[in-house]
Design an enzyme around this catalytic site. Structure first.
Site, PDB file in Angstrom:
ATOM      1  N   ASN A 254       0.847  -1.193   0.000  1.00 35.82           N
ATOM      2  CA  ASN A 254       0.000   0.000   0.000  1.00 35.82           C
ATOM      3  C   ASN A 254       0.883   1.245   0.000  1.00 35.82           C
ATOM      4  OD1 ASN A 254       0.622   0.694   2.867  1.00 35.82           O
ATOM      5  ND2 ASN A 254      -0.380  -1.268   3.208  1.00 35.82           N
TER       6      ASN A 254
ATOM      7  N   ASP B 103      -4.524  -6.462   5.191  1.00 36.41           N
ATOM      8  CA  ASP B 103      -5.524  -7.334   5.819  1.00 36.41           C
ATOM      9  C   ASP B 103      -5.455  -8.756   5.268  1.00 36.41           C
ATOM     10  OD1 ASP B 103      -6.496  -5.358   7.461  1.00 36.41           O
ATOM     11  OD2 ASP B 103      -7.865  -4.586   5.942  1.00 36.41           O
TER      12      ASP B 103
ATOM     13  N   LYS C 102       8.524 -17.434 -10.542  1.00 38.04           N
ATOM     14  CA  LYS C 102       7.748 -16.357 -11.170  1.00 38.04           C
ATOM     15  C   LYS C 102       6.507 -16.940 -11.854  1.00 38.04           C
ATOM     16  CE  LYS C 102       8.054 -12.737 -14.597  1.00 38.04           C
ATOM     17  NZ  LYS C 102       8.674 -12.358 -15.856  1.00 38.04           N
TER      18      LYS C 102
ATOM     19  N   PHE D 277      -3.802   3.109  14.842  1.00 39.42           N
ATOM     20  CA  PHE D 277      -4.025   4.185  13.885  1.00 39.42           C
ATOM     21  C   PHE D 277      -5.150   3.737  12.972  1.00 39.42           C
ATOM     22  CE2 PHE D 277      -0.974   7.736  13.491  1.00 39.42           C
ATOM     23  CZ  PHE D 277      -0.320   7.531  14.686  1.00 39.42           C
TER      24      PHE D 277
ATOM     25  N   LYS E  49     -14.104   1.305  15.296  1.00 39.19           N
ATOM     26  CA  LYS E  49     -12.840   0.555  15.303  1.00 39.19           C
ATOM     27  C   LYS E  49     -12.222   0.474  16.703  1.00 39.19           C
ATOM     28  CE  LYS E  49     -10.926   0.527  11.107  1.00 39.19           C
ATOM     29  NZ  LYS E  49     -10.196   1.049   9.964  1.00 39.19           N
TER      30      LYS E  49
ATOM     31  N   LYS F 250     -11.491  -3.091  18.363  1.00 35.00           N
ATOM     32  CA  LYS F 250     -10.113  -3.560  18.597  1.00 35.00           C
ATOM     33  C   LYS F 250      -9.742  -3.532  20.079  1.00 35.00           C
ATOM     34  CE  LYS F 250      -8.538  -2.847  13.985  1.00 35.00           C
ATOM     35  NZ  LYS F 250      -7.541  -3.478  13.130  1.00 35.00           N
TER      36      LYS F 250
HETATM   37  N1  CTP Z   1      -3.880  -3.460  11.991  1.00 35.78           N
HETATM   38  C1  CTP Z   1      -3.240  -4.572  12.452  1.00 35.78           C
HETATM   39  N2  CTP Z   1      -3.332  -5.750  11.771  1.00 35.78           N
HETATM   40  C2  CTP Z   1      -4.063  -5.837  10.655  1.00 35.78           C
HETATM   41  C3  CTP Z   1      -4.729  -4.685  10.165  1.00 35.78           C
HETATM   42  C4  CTP Z   1      -4.618  -3.515  10.859  1.00 35.78           C
HETATM   43  O1  CTP Z   1      -2.572  -4.505  13.486  1.00 35.78           O
HETATM   44  N3  CTP Z   1      -4.125  -6.999  10.020  1.00 35.78           N
HETATM   45  C5  CTP Z   1      -3.787  -2.230  12.776  1.00 35.78           C
HETATM   46  C6  CTP Z   1      -3.112  -1.069  12.063  1.00 35.78           C
HETATM   47  O2  CTP Z   1      -1.733  -1.037  12.306  1.00 35.78           O
HETATM   48  C7  CTP Z   1      -3.821   0.127  12.690  1.00 35.78           C
HETATM   49  C8  CTP Z   1      -5.210  -0.391  13.012  1.00 35.78           C
HETATM   50  O3  CTP Z   1      -5.101  -1.808  13.041  1.00 35.78           O
HETATM   51  O4  CTP Z   1      -3.210   0.505  13.897  1.00 35.78           O
HETATM   52  C9  CTP Z   1      -6.299  -0.006  12.064  1.00 35.78           C
HETATM   53  O5  CTP Z   1      -5.914  -0.299  10.745  1.00 35.78           O
HETATM   54  P1  CTP Z   1      -6.930  -0.067   9.529  1.00 35.78           P
HETATM   55  O6  CTP Z   1      -6.273  -0.510   8.269  1.00 35.78           O
HETATM   56  O7  CTP Z   1      -7.466   1.323   9.588  1.00 35.78           O
HETATM   57  O8  CTP Z   1      -8.129  -1.004   9.957  1.00 35.78           O
HETATM   58  P2  CTP Z   1      -8.495  -2.479   9.623  1.00 35.78           P
HETATM   59  O9  CTP Z   1      -8.621  -3.227  10.882  1.00 35.78           O
HETATM   60  O10 CTP Z   1      -7.548  -3.049   8.626  1.00 35.78           O
HETATM   61  O11 CTP Z   1      -9.941  -2.315   9.018  1.00 35.78           O
HETATM   62  P3  CTP Z   1     -10.410  -1.792   7.543  1.00 35.78           P
HETATM   63  O12 CTP Z   1      -9.227  -2.003   6.642  1.00 35.78           O
HETATM   64  O13 CTP Z   1     -11.551  -2.596   7.225  1.00 35.78           O
HETATM   65  O14 CTP Z   1     -10.738  -0.329   7.732  1.00 35.78           O
END
Ligand code: CTP
Length: 406
Positions: A209, A275, A285, A333, A347, A351
């Site tokens: 990303n 995720d 490859k 974050f 969130k 969490k």
């Molecule tokens: N995070 C994590 N592990 C994951 C995904 C996210 O520890 N597999 C943590 C990120 O480092 C951040 C927080 O969760 O501190 C929120 O991340 P974000 O990408 O906003 O949320 P997601 O839980 O991934 O939800 P979505 O993508 O559906 O918004």
């Protein structure tokens, strides 16, 4: 009290305001500091080495190659000092430091200095207003070097305008505050993640990303400046004076965070963790076929943050299992492209982290890959603190001040 027994390194450059620094040296000495002075050769046109030596009660350093021991002077002075103050700072020295030019002892020490630097510029008002000088000051500010704006008044060159060294009281207070700030997180261990994780598909391709890792880096630097023991777990390459652990995937990041969790006081998950990862990573490859489409099967990555929060809550029940009986403050974050606060509230509840820093990634001027940010800090008790748009190092400092209340 903050100044007592502190090592203050004062760099004096060639401007008429150099004479005023004599009073400042005496004030620092009176407050119990150990003061060492680096005087540029040009500054000695305005004041004498003997004056500075008598006031600081230390040897005054001028020449870079006046070597007395095996360790180069610019390194041993940088190691010795708790803080570096450059006053008065000329346009020339400001600009050299901004570009990493190290052509005399003072600029070499500044280049090797990893702790707090404060500069107090003084110059003719037209020099102060020069675009190059202003943009070089911005470069320094972005790197966390604080500057104390000169004042408007009668200047030694005959002009009246902005350029006069700010008051000695202001300089003294800035040094005092910075030294106080340096110990705000002393004895605390802060674990921070940064950057976007890299989920490999095959030896040449991956899913990732846009995260630059800059917000996590700014937090790590601020925590380090506040005296914390910092561990930065990152997917990026950063050259920093504290421990970094380079990782790639979410699984690797989780392993490292778990290893550092036990004796941490704060865990800040600023990383953009993927995720999902590909279910089967190909060793070779993946070749193009005649088909128009290709399907990659993805599986869910662990939610590192949510699992840390669970681990913390189990520690609360049997806290003796934790090495030092600590329950770290956990900060997440969240990057949202719509309904920022609504999504952030959901969130933090889901969490279970202590704080959640929410930022809006739909805006191009803040967040991902930019130098600035504007965030809202949500806490478990429902409080929301909004931080106005500012450089990431300022935002980082405010986030740490907000979570570091005990
Ligand atoms: N995070 C994590 N592990 C994951 C995904 C996210 O520890 N597999 C943590 C990120 O480092 C951040 C927080 O969760 O501190 C929120 O991340 P974000 O990408 O906003 O949320 P997601 O839980 O991934 O939800 P979505 O993508 O559906 O918004």
């Amino acid at each position: 009290m903050t100044i007592q027994n502190k090592h203050i390194l004062i760099g004096i450059t060639g401007g008429i305001a150099a004479y005023k620094i004599c009073t400042l040296i005496r004030d620092f000495k009176k407050a119990g500091a150990d003061v060492r002075v680096i005087a540029t050769p040009n500054s000695l046109n305005f004041i004498t080495k003997l004056t500075l030596q008598n006031l600081s009660q230390n040897e005054v350093f001028v020449e870079e190659f006046d070597i007395k021991n095996w360790k180069p002077e610019h390194i041993s002075l940088a190691d010795w000092a708790d803080i570096m103050l450059i006053a008065p700072a000329t346009a020339n020295t400001i600009s050299k430091i901004a570009y990493g030019i190290a052509d005399n002892l003072l600029t070499s020490v500044a280049c090797a200095f990893s702790k707090k630097i404060i500069i107090a510029p003084a110059m003719n008002c037209n020099m102060w207003n020069n675009e190059a000088v202003q943009s070089n000051l911005k470069i320094l500010q972005k790197r966390g070097i604080e500057y104390l704006s000169p004042e408007i008044g009668f200047l030694a060159c005959g002009y009246t305008g902005k350029g006069r060294l700010c008051s000695l009281k202001k300089i003294y207070q800035a040094v005092d505050e910075a030294l106080n700030y340096c110990s705000k997180m002393k004895g605390k261990k802060v674990v921070i993640t940064s950057g976007g994780t890299i989920e490999e598909i095959d030896p040449v391709r991956y899913i990732s990303n846009y995260s630059s890792g800059k917000m996590g880096l700014a937090l790590a630097k601020s925590a380090y400046d506040m005296g914390a023991e910092v561990v930065l777990i990152t997917t990026k390459d950063f050259c920093v004076p504290f421990k970094t652990i380079k990782v790639k995937s979410a699984i690797e990041m989780q392993e490292s965070v778990n290893d550092e969790f036990d004796n941490a006081d704060y865990v800040i998950m600023a990383a953009a963790v993927a995720d999902y990862r590909v279910k089967e990573h190909s060793e070779q490859k993946i070749k193009k076929t005649d088909n128009d489409t290709i399907t990659l099967e993805l599986v869910k990555n662990p939610d590192i943050l949510a699992e840390l929060c669970e681990r913390k809550s189990s520690l609360q029940i049997k806290s003796c299992c934790c090495e030092r009986g600590k329950k770290p403050i956990i900060v997440g974050f969240c990057a949202e492209s719509e309904n920022l606060l609504e999504n952030a509230k959901a969130k933090i509840a889901k969490k279970g982290c202590d704080y959640l820093v929410a930022n809006d990634i739909s805006r191009k001027d803040i967040g991902f890959n930019s130098e600035e940010n504007e965030v809202a800090i949500l806490s478990q008790n429902g409080e929301i603190i909004k931080l106005e748009k500012a450089p990431k190092n300022i935002i980082a400092r405010k986030i740490l001040e907000c979570i570091n209340t005990k």
